[in-house]
Scaffold this motif. Structure first.
Motif, PDB file in Angstrom:
ATOM      1  N   MET A   1       0.907  -1.315   0.161  1.00  0.00           N
ATOM      2  CA  MET A   1      -0.113   0.039  -0.015  1.00  0.00           C
ATOM      3  C   MET A   1       0.830   1.340   0.190  1.00  0.00           C
ATOM      4  N   THR A   2       0.671   2.149  -1.003  1.00  0.00           N
ATOM      5  CA  THR A   2       1.415   3.348  -1.038  1.00  0.00           C
ATOM      6  C   THR A   2       0.836   4.594   0.044  1.00  0.00           C
ATOM      7  N   ALA A   3       1.889   5.262   0.599  1.00  0.00           N
ATOM      8  CA  ALA A   3       1.597   6.323   1.528  1.00  0.00           C
ATOM      9  C   ALA A   3       0.637   7.460   0.856  1.00  0.00           C
ATOM     10  N   PRO A   4       0.011   8.095   1.454  1.00  0.00           N
ATOM     11  CA  PRO A   4      -0.682   9.032   1.049  1.00  0.00           C
ATOM     12  C   PRO A   4       0.216  10.353   0.622  1.00  0.00           C
ATOM     13  N   LYS A   5      -0.269  10.882  -0.502  1.00  0.00           N
ATOM     14  CA  LYS A   5       0.504  12.023  -0.831  1.00  0.00           C
ATOM     15  C   LYS A   5       0.433  13.196   0.056  1.00  0.00           C
ATOM     16  N   THR A   6       1.473  14.143   0.034  1.00  0.00           N
ATOM     17  CA  THR A   6       1.430  15.438   0.852  1.00  0.00           C
ATOM     18  C   THR A   6       0.575  16.361   0.014  1.00  0.00           C
ATOM     19  N   LYS A   7      -0.388  16.982   0.326  1.00  0.00           N
ATOM     20  CA  LYS A   7      -1.220  17.974  -0.355  1.00  0.00           C
ATOM     21  C   LYS A   7      -0.326  19.577  -0.460  1.00  0.00           C
ATOM     22  N   VAL A   8      -0.260  19.962  -1.473  1.00  0.00           N
ATOM     23  CA  VAL A   8       0.731  21.046  -1.576  1.00  0.00           C
ATOM     24  C   VAL A   8      -0.295  22.112  -2.030  1.00  0.00           C
ATOM     25  N   GLY A   9      -0.158  23.259  -1.614  1.00  0.00           N
ATOM     26  CA  GLY A   9      -0.792  24.550  -2.303  1.00  0.00           C
ATOM     27  C   GLY A   9       0.421  25.141  -2.677  1.00  0.00           C
ATOM     28  N   ILE A  10       0.398  25.738  -4.053  1.00  0.00           N
ATOM     29  CA  ILE A  10       1.202  26.656  -4.700  1.00  0.00           C
ATOM     30  C   ILE A  10       0.792  27.979  -4.683  1.00  0.00           C
ATOM     31  N   LEU A  11       1.369  28.990  -4.212  1.00  0.00           N
ATOM     32  CA  LEU A  11       1.150  30.482  -4.478  1.00  0.00           C
ATOM     33  C   LEU A  11       2.084  31.074  -5.467  1.00  0.00           C
ATOM     34  N   LEU A  12       1.444  31.795  -6.332  1.00  0.00           N
ATOM     35  CA  LEU A  12       1.933  32.659  -7.475  1.00  0.00           C
ATOM     36  C   LEU A  12       1.329  33.911  -7.698  1.00  0.00           C
ATOM     37  N   ALA A  25       5.913  17.414 -12.347  1.00  0.00           N
ATOM     38  CA  ALA A  25       6.578  16.389 -11.501  1.00  0.00           C
ATOM     39  C   ALA A  25       5.398  15.509 -10.620  1.00  0.00           C
ATOM     40  N   ALA A  26       4.400  16.300 -10.104  1.00  0.00           N
ATOM     41  CA  ALA A  26       3.381  15.347  -9.131  1.00  0.00           C
ATOM     42  C   ALA A  26       2.697  14.569  -9.835  1.00  0.00           C
ATOM     43  N   ARG A  27       2.694  14.532 -11.296  1.00  0.00           N
ATOM     44  CA  ARG A  27       1.923  13.457 -11.908  1.00  0.00           C
ATOM     45  C   ARG A  27       2.707  12.334 -12.092  1.00  0.00           C
ATOM     46  N   GLU A  28       3.895  12.080 -11.688  1.00  0.00           N
ATOM     47  CA  GLU A  28       4.765  10.860 -11.617  1.00  0.00           C
ATOM     48  C   GLU A  28       4.297  10.063 -10.293  1.00  0.00           C
ATOM     49  N   PRO A  29       3.890   8.931 -10.584  1.00  0.00           N
ATOM     50  CA  PRO A  29       3.504   7.862  -9.529  1.00  0.00           C
ATOM     51  C   PRO A  29       4.453   7.882  -8.325  1.00  0.00           C
ATOM     52  N   ALA A  30       5.700   8.010  -8.379  1.00  0.00           N
ATOM     53  CA  ALA A  30       6.501   8.008  -7.402  1.00  0.00           C
ATOM     54  C   ALA A  30       6.734   9.325  -6.342  1.00  0.00           C
ATOM     55  N   CYS A  31       6.219  10.421  -7.139  1.00  0.00           N
ATOM     56  CA  CYS A  31       6.160  11.888  -6.436  1.00  0.00           C
ATOM     57  C   CYS A  31       5.268  11.810  -4.979  1.00  0.00           C
ATOM     58  N   PRO A  32       5.983  12.152  -4.032  1.00  0.00           N
ATOM     59  CA  PRO A  32       5.316  12.215  -2.641  1.00  0.00           C
ATOM     60  C   PRO A  32       4.413  13.410  -2.336  1.00  0.00           C
ATOM     61  N   PRO A 182      11.006  21.025  -8.030  1.00  0.00           N
ATOM     62  CA  PRO A 182      10.527  19.635  -7.997  1.00  0.00           C
ATOM     63  C   PRO A 182      11.098  18.476  -6.907  1.00  0.00           C
ATOM     64  N   LYS A 183      12.325  18.629  -7.526  1.00  0.00           N
ATOM     65  CA  LYS A 183      13.377  17.444  -6.676  1.00  0.00           C
ATOM     66  C   LYS A 183      13.104  17.760  -5.170  1.00  0.00           C
ATOM     67  N   ILE A 184      13.716  19.205  -4.711  1.00  0.00           N
ATOM     68  CA  ILE A 184      13.643  19.599  -3.428  1.00  0.00           C
ATOM     69  C   ILE A 184      12.474  19.648  -2.598  1.00  0.00           C
ATOM     70  N   LEU A 185      11.214  19.996  -3.255  1.00  0.00           N
ATOM     71  CA  LEU A 185      10.026  19.870  -2.727  1.00  0.00           C
ATOM     72  C   LEU A 185       9.842  18.345  -2.519  1.00  0.00           C
ATOM     73  N   ALA A 186       9.877  17.419  -3.425  1.00  0.00           N
ATOM     74  CA  ALA A 186       9.704  16.117  -3.041  1.00  0.00           C
ATOM     75  C   ALA A 186      10.507  15.547  -1.807  1.00  0.00           C
ATOM     76  N   GLU A 187      11.665  15.857  -1.679  1.00  0.00           N
ATOM     77  CA  GLU A 187      12.539  15.682  -0.641  1.00  0.00           C
ATOM     78  C   GLU A 187      12.058  16.277   0.871  1.00  0.00           C
ATOM     79  N   PHE A 188      11.514  17.584   0.641  1.00  0.00           N
ATOM     80  CA  PHE A 188      11.157  18.250   1.753  1.00  0.00           C
ATOM     81  C   PHE A 188       9.818  17.614   2.223  1.00  0.00           C
ATOM     82  N   VAL A 189       8.989  17.179   1.471  1.00  0.00           N
ATOM     83  CA  VAL A 189       7.683  16.582   1.963  1.00  0.00           C
ATOM     84  C   VAL A 189       7.892  15.250   2.518  1.00  0.00           C
ATOM     85  N   ALA A 190       9.157  14.599   2.184  1.00  0.00           N
ATOM     86  CA  ALA A 190       9.051  13.294   2.515  1.00  0.00           C
ATOM     87  C   ALA A 190       9.988  12.971   3.727  1.00  0.00           C
ATOM     88  N   ARG A 191      10.509  14.116   4.207  1.00  0.00           N
ATOM     89  CA  ARG A 191      11.517  13.955   5.401  1.00  0.00           C
ATOM     90  C   ARG A 191      10.696  14.064   6.691  1.00  0.00           C
TER      91      ARG A 191
END
Length: 191
Positions: A1-12, A25-32, A182-191
């Protein structure tokens, strides 16, 4: 079973090129993480239209005429309603208040177009060229009450070439931002 993905809000505030990189990047299945909301202080921001076309929830409100506290309260409500857990600033051209940072402490990241701690604030590319630097770049950092002063999570260097202008350097740094964020955000939410 895969872990739930962290919900991100993007401000622009503009075209949202870093937001697009994060969404793709979030569309990739392995993205957290998954993008739960794209929000803006500029209802006409082109990035909002792109997000809407992609089926991503959006929110916008101009702070003009209502003041920063009321604007941030509405923004906070929208983020909470979307169950956002982490905020990614992506070309968001407003300073967030200390109280907003406090409410989201340790859960807001930003991409900045310099190799922090060098060149906090604006005009980073011109400042790097004027200083005679051989490299510029970008940094992803945790947002704190100090402008561009939080923990640096990752950086990418971009050489400054002879004949570079602020605009030509900015274009190359932006390409590096699209790879780094995308790389750093993925690392950040996974830590």
């Amino acid at each position: 079973m895969t872990a739930p993905k962290t919900k991100v809000g993007i401000l622009l505030s503009g075209r949202g090129s870093n937001m697009i990189a994060l969404v793709e990047a979030a569309r990739e299945p392995a993205c957290p993480y998954e993008v739960a909301l794209v929000a803006s202080d500029k209802p006409e921001a082109p990035g909002l239209a792109w997000a809407t076309d992609q089926g991503i929830a959006t929110w916008s409100l101009s702070p003009k005429g209502i003041g920063k506290p009321a604007y941030e309260a509405a923004l906070n409500s929208a983020l909470r309603a979307a169950h956002v857990e982490t905020i990614a600033l992506a070309g968001y051209m407003r300073l967030v208040s200390d109280s907003f940072v406090g409410a989201w402490r340790g859960r807001i990241v930003n991409i900045h177009p310099s190799l922090l701690p060098k060149y906090k604030g604006l005009d980073t590319h011109a400042r790097a060229i004027d200083a005679g630097d051989s490299v510029a770049g970008c940094s992803v950092h945790v947002v704190t009450e100090e402008l561009d002063g939080g923990e640096v999570l990752g950086q990418a260097e971009v050489p400054i070439l002879g004949g570079d202008t602020a605009d030509t350097l900015a274009a190359r740094v932006l390409e590096a931002e699209h790879r780094l964020y995308p790389k750093i955000l993925a690392e950040f939410v996974a830590r």
